[in-house]
Design a protein around this motif. Structure first.
Motif, mmCIF file in Angstrom:
data_model
loop_
_atom_site.group_PDB
_atom_site.id
_atom_site.type_symbol
_atom_site.label_atom_id
_atom_site.label_comp_id
_atom_site.label_asym_id
_atom_site.label_seq_id
_atom_site.Cartn_x
_atom_site.Cartn_y
_atom_site.Cartn_z
ATOM 1 N N VAL A 1 0.856 -1.145 -0.019
ATOM 2 C CA VAL A 1 0.243 0.107 0.042
ATOM 3 C C VAL A 1 0.889 1.522 -0.028
ATOM 4 N N ALA A 2 1.994 1.244 0.791
ATOM 5 C CA ALA A 2 2.844 2.424 0.714
ATOM 6 C C ALA A 2 3.478 2.770 -0.680
ATOM 7 N N LYS A 3 3.784 1.630 -1.414
ATOM 8 C CA LYS A 3 4.326 1.749 -2.638
ATOM 9 C C LYS A 3 3.443 2.143 -3.821
ATOM 10 N N ILE A 4 2.131 1.819 -3.644
ATOM 11 C CA ILE A 4 0.944 2.364 -4.378
ATOM 12 C C ILE A 4 0.931 3.931 -3.931
ATOM 13 N N ALA A 5 0.825 4.226 -2.728
ATOM 14 C CA ALA A 5 0.779 5.674 -2.190
ATOM 15 C C ALA A 5 1.882 6.460 -2.805
ATOM 16 N N HIS B 1 8.066 9.435 -0.913
ATOM 17 C CA HIS B 1 7.796 7.925 -0.298
ATOM 18 C C HIS B 1 6.932 7.973 0.613
ATOM 19 N N ALA B 2 6.354 6.882 1.063
ATOM 20 C CA ALA B 2 5.045 6.824 1.917
ATOM 21 C C ALA B 2 5.202 5.807 2.979
ATOM 22 N N THR B 3 4.506 5.906 4.004
ATOM 23 C CA THR B 3 4.554 5.090 5.206
ATOM 24 C C THR B 3 2.826 4.820 5.477
ATOM 25 N N VAL B 4 2.586 3.476 5.659
ATOM 26 C CA VAL B 4 1.213 3.261 5.941
ATOM 27 C C VAL B 4 0.858 2.449 7.151
#
Length: 118
Positions: free
Chosen positions: A30-34, A53-56
């Motif tokens: 999900v973090a890669k999608i975000a 980059h993202a954290t979920v």
């Protein structure tokens, strides 16, 4: 096969729908999608900007997302952040099939436009 007729049951008749299992999508997916959605929302990125980059955090099928990115300056930072929030929520919902309860955008750095450009 059924005992009465000897005929094979269709696969869906073997296990009731509520007991067939579940799909779990890992936080990092999900973090890669975000992160990809954030890149799409802020194109073009400044030449020397780090990739977003993202954290979920996932809880009961709902995602809380934090996106870290760098933006060009001058620019409408609020509008960029709103576009990122909207696009990330739409893409995570569409691709991962989960509700997005929050998208927090953290601007890590502003990159000034090269001299002669505004």
């Amino acid at each position: 096969m059924t005992a009465e007729t000897g005929a094979a049951r269709p696969p869906s008749a073997l296990v009731p729908p509520g007991e067939r299992g579940a799909t779990r999508i890992a936080d990092r997916v999900v973090a890669k999608i975000a992160a990809q959605a954030a890149r799409e929302a802020v194109r073009p990125l400044p030449a020397d900007a780090a990739t977003p980059h993202a954290t979920v955090v996932l809880l009961h099928g709902s995602a809380r997302v934090r996106v870290h990115l760098e933006l060009g300056y001058p620019g409408d930072i609020g509008a960029h952040c709103a576009a990122v929030r909207r696009h990330v929520a739409e893409r995570v919902s569409a691709l991962a099939g989960m509700e997005v309860s929050e998208v927090a955008v953290q601007v890590e750095r502003l990159h000034p436009a090269p001299h002669g450009r505004a």
